[in-house]
Design a protein around this motif. Structure first.
Motif, PDB file in Angstrom:
ATOM      1  N   TYR A 109       6.666 -28.857 -32.352  1.00 16.70           N
ATOM      2  CA  TYR A 109       5.259 -28.444 -32.375  1.00 16.70           C
ATOM      3  C   TYR A 109       4.871 -28.235 -33.829  1.00 16.70           C
ATOM      4  O   TYR A 109       5.716 -27.945 -34.684  1.00 16.70           O
ATOM      5  CB  TYR A 109       5.028 -27.178 -31.554  1.00 16.70           C
ATOM      6  CG  TYR A 109       5.805 -25.969 -32.015  1.00 16.70           C
ATOM      7  CD1 TYR A 109       5.252 -25.062 -32.918  1.00 16.70           C
ATOM      8  CD2 TYR A 109       7.100 -25.717 -31.548  1.00 16.70           C
ATOM      9  CE1 TYR A 109       5.959 -23.951 -33.338  1.00 16.70           C
ATOM     10  CE2 TYR A 109       7.815 -24.613 -31.960  1.00 16.70           C
ATOM     11  CZ  TYR A 109       7.234 -23.721 -32.845  1.00 16.70           C
ATOM     12  OH  TYR A 109       7.945 -22.618 -33.271  1.00 16.70           O
ATOM     13  N   GLU A 111       2.684 -25.971 -35.445  1.00 14.62           N
ATOM     14  CA  GLU A 111       2.848 -24.578 -35.876  1.00 14.62           C
ATOM     15  C   GLU A 111       2.268 -23.653 -34.810  1.00 14.62           C
ATOM     16  O   GLU A 111       1.433 -24.074 -33.997  1.00 14.62           O
ATOM     17  CB  GLU A 111       2.237 -24.339 -37.263  1.00 14.62           C
ATOM     18  CG  GLU A 111       0.791 -24.638 -37.410  1.00 14.62           C
ATOM     19  CD  GLU A 111      -0.037 -23.368 -37.325  1.00 14.62           C
ATOM     20  OE1 GLU A 111       0.528 -22.266 -37.342  1.00 14.62           O
ATOM     21  OE2 GLU A 111      -1.265 -23.493 -37.198  1.00 14.62           O
ATOM     22  N   PRO A 112       2.695 -22.379 -34.779  1.00 12.14           N
ATOM     23  CA  PRO A 112       2.404 -21.525 -33.622  1.00 12.14           C
ATOM     24  C   PRO A 112       0.963 -21.035 -33.519  1.00 12.14           C
ATOM     25  O   PRO A 112       0.607 -20.455 -32.500  1.00 12.14           O
ATOM     26  CB  PRO A 112       3.374 -20.345 -33.806  1.00 12.14           C
ATOM     27  CG  PRO A 112       3.698 -20.319 -35.260  1.00 12.14           C
ATOM     28  CD  PRO A 112       3.687 -21.762 -35.684  1.00 12.14           C
ATOM     29  N   SER A 114      -1.521 -23.174 -33.726  1.00 13.46           N
ATOM     30  CA  SER A 114      -2.239 -24.400 -33.380  1.00 13.46           C
ATOM     31  C   SER A 114      -2.546 -24.423 -31.886  1.00 13.46           C
ATOM     32  O   SER A 114      -1.690 -24.112 -31.058  1.00 13.46           O
ATOM     33  CB  SER A 114      -1.395 -25.622 -33.743  1.00 13.46           C
ATOM     34  OG  SER A 114      -1.920 -26.794 -33.144  1.00 13.46           O
ATOM     35  N   PHE A 118       0.590 -26.456 -29.746  1.00 10.92           N
ATOM     36  CA  PHE A 118       1.406 -25.332 -29.272  1.00 10.92           C
ATOM     37  C   PHE A 118       0.739 -24.596 -28.106  1.00 10.92           C
ATOM     38  O   PHE A 118       1.263 -24.551 -27.002  1.00 10.92           O
ATOM     39  CB  PHE A 118       1.665 -24.372 -30.431  1.00 10.92           C
ATOM     40  CG  PHE A 118       2.643 -23.271 -30.124  1.00 10.92           C
ATOM     41  CD1 PHE A 118       3.989 -23.552 -29.990  1.00 10.92           C
ATOM     42  CD2 PHE A 118       2.217 -21.956 -29.987  1.00 10.92           C
ATOM     43  CE1 PHE A 118       4.902 -22.536 -29.706  1.00 10.92           C
ATOM     44  CE2 PHE A 118       3.117 -20.939 -29.712  1.00 10.92           C
ATOM     45  CZ  PHE A 118       4.466 -21.226 -29.562  1.00 10.92           C
ATOM     46  N   ASN A 119      -0.455 -24.051 -28.346  1.00 11.38           N
ATOM     47  CA  ASN A 119      -1.137 -23.257 -27.322  1.00 11.38           C
ATOM     48  C   ASN A 119      -1.396 -24.077 -26.060  1.00 11.38           C
ATOM     49  O   ASN A 119      -1.125 -23.630 -24.939  1.00 11.38           O
ATOM     50  CB  ASN A 119      -2.447 -22.732 -27.904  1.00 11.38           C
ATOM     51  CG  ASN A 119      -3.212 -21.822 -26.965  1.00 11.38           C
ATOM     52  OD1 ASN A 119      -2.749 -20.732 -26.637  1.00 11.38           O
ATOM     53  ND2 ASN A 119      -4.388 -22.255 -26.538  1.00 11.38           N
ATOM     54  N   ARG A 122       1.764 -24.714 -23.899  1.00  7.51           N
ATOM     55  CA  ARG A 122       2.188 -23.556 -23.094  1.00  7.51           C
ATOM     56  C   ARG A 122       1.239 -23.345 -21.908  1.00  7.51           C
ATOM     57  O   ARG A 122       1.684 -23.005 -20.807  1.00  7.51           O
ATOM     58  CB  ARG A 122       2.271 -22.311 -23.975  1.00  7.51           C
ATOM     59  CG  ARG A 122       3.389 -22.391 -25.014  1.00  7.51           C
ATOM     60  CD  ARG A 122       3.623 -21.053 -25.682  1.00  7.51           C
ATOM     61  NE  ARG A 122       2.423 -20.616 -26.390  1.00  7.51           N
ATOM     62  CZ  ARG A 122       2.162 -19.340 -26.681  1.00  7.51           C
ATOM     63  NH1 ARG A 122       3.002 -18.384 -26.319  1.00  7.51           N
ATOM     64  NH2 ARG A 122       1.067 -19.023 -27.356  1.00  7.51           N
ATOM     65  N   ALA A 138      12.964 -25.956 -29.193  1.00  7.30           N
ATOM     66  CA  ALA A 138      11.630 -26.236 -29.738  1.00  7.30           C
ATOM     67  C   ALA A 138      11.661 -25.953 -31.231  1.00  7.30           C
ATOM     68  O   ALA A 138      12.125 -24.890 -31.660  1.00  7.30           O
ATOM     69  CB  ALA A 138      10.575 -25.379 -29.052  1.00  7.30           C
ATOM     70  N   GLU A 140       9.626 -25.905 -34.994  1.00  6.76           N
ATOM     71  CA  GLU A 140       8.351 -25.901 -35.717  1.00  6.76           C
ATOM     72  C   GLU A 140       8.413 -26.928 -36.841  1.00  6.76           C
ATOM     73  O   GLU A 140       9.218 -26.812 -37.771  1.00  6.76           O
ATOM     74  CB  GLU A 140       8.062 -24.513 -36.293  1.00  6.76           C
ATOM     75  CG  GLU A 140       6.739 -24.446 -37.037  1.00  6.76           C
ATOM     76  CD  GLU A 140       6.403 -23.059 -37.558  1.00  6.76           C
ATOM     77  OE1 GLU A 140       5.467 -22.963 -38.382  1.00  6.76           O
ATOM     78  OE2 GLU A 140       7.057 -22.074 -37.153  1.00  6.76           O
ATOM     79  N   SER A 147       5.795 -33.737 -37.012  1.00  5.05           N
ATOM     80  CA  SER A 147       6.303 -33.818 -35.633  1.00  5.05           C
ATOM     81  C   SER A 147       6.559 -35.273 -35.249  1.00  5.05           C
ATOM     82  O   SER A 147       7.585 -35.607 -34.651  1.00  5.05           O
ATOM     83  CB  SER A 147       5.298 -33.207 -34.654  1.00  5.05           C
ATOM     84  OG  SER A 147       5.152 -31.823 -34.855  1.00  5.05           O
ATOM     85  N   LEU A 256       8.338 -21.678 -24.563  1.00  6.97           N
ATOM     86  CA  LEU A 256       8.743 -23.085 -24.498  1.00  6.97           C
ATOM     87  C   LEU A 256      10.206 -23.246 -24.115  1.00  6.97           C
ATOM     88  O   LEU A 256      10.594 -24.241 -23.479  1.00  6.97           O
ATOM     89  CB  LEU A 256       8.505 -23.765 -25.845  1.00  6.97           C
ATOM     90  CG  LEU A 256       7.048 -23.888 -26.315  1.00  6.97           C
ATOM     91  CD1 LEU A 256       6.987 -24.586 -27.672  1.00  6.97           C
ATOM     92  CD2 LEU A 256       6.194 -24.641 -25.293  1.00  6.97           C
TER      93      LEU A 256
END
Length: 257
Positions: A109, A111-112, A114, A118-119, A122, A138, A140, A147, A256
């Protein structure tokens, strides 16, 4: 702001300077997170912001920003709407044929904070009834392009890539379509918005908004948009981002791995 937009943002800044006769500087050469911090500190007045951080800032008791406008991607799949997709990408020779086939796989992914990488993933897992331990690992990556590089190198099995970034990367590499497959698509999601600081005078905010939403009528403006793979710029409402709020609520309950 994704990595495919640097040249476009630079061209937009130059266009605004010419039309408004106001000195305009495009801040580049630093990560978007640092640009966001400068915006929060009042040193940048206009920012292109991912939808997830946008809703977090907009929902503060006293938000210091407002929506300015949103770009509409060119391309038939977008239907002349300010939306994009998260394309689930694997290597061409992967045995995976759907998102569910990625159970136990290694995932990348960007970055958290994003939404696209990412969002939304989930939230999608929540809809599938998968709350945790879907992926074996998973990683980053730091950016959508990274990616994709990890997929191509075999370091990971798959990732969700912002479709506008994938469009751009495909334009940079004619052979990319021969090396990857899109096995699923999540979305559409509201396009990342342009926001403006409330420190800017209301009259200036309105003048800037009007110039942006009308730039596709101007030959020079159309050229800037076309070069960046955008159709036009349009006005937006905060409620347009309620789908991201809903997905974020789901995503909070999902891991994840």
């Amino acid at each position: 702001m994704a990595e495919n937009t640097e040249d476009f943002c630079r061209a937009i800044a130059a266009y605004l300077q010419r039309k408004l006769n106001v000195p305009t500087e495009y801040v580049t050469g630093i990560p978007w997170q640092e640009r966001e911090a400068l915006f929060d500190g009042g040193e940048i007045q206009v920012l292109w912001l991912c939808g997830l951080p946008y809703v977090h800032k907009a929902d503060l008791a006293e938000s210091s920003m407002e929506l300015l406008a949103v770009p509409v991607p060119a391309g038939k799949r977008y239907g002349s709407r300010p939306v994009y997709f998260s394309d689930v990408v694997v290597r061409r020779n992967s045995a995976c044929r759907s998102f569910r086939d990625l159970r136990g796989a290694t995932w990348a992914y960007n970055e958290p904070r994003s939404h696209s990488g990412f969002n939304v993933v989930r939230a999608h897992l929540f809809d599938l009834g998968e709350i945790d331990h879907f992926f074996a690992a998973a990683v980053e990556a730091g950016a959508h392009s990274r990616s994709l590089q990890m997929i191509l190198s075999g370091a990971v099995d798959g990732a969700a890539i912002d479709s506008t970034v994938l469009d751009w990367l495909g334009g940079q590499r004619n052979d990319l379509a021969d090396e990857i497959r899109v096995i699923d698509t999540i979305g559409p999601s509201p396009i990342p918005p342009w926001v403006i600081s409330r420190q800017v005078a209301p009259s200036q905010r309105q003048a800037l908004r009007q110039l942006l939403v009308e730039m596709h009528f101007d030959p020079a403006g159309r050229e800037v948009l076309s070069d960046g793979r955008w159709l036009r710029v349009t006005a937006a409402d905060d409620h347009d981002y309620d789908p991201i709020r809903a997905m974020a609520h789901k995503a909070e309950r999902v891991s994840l791995v």
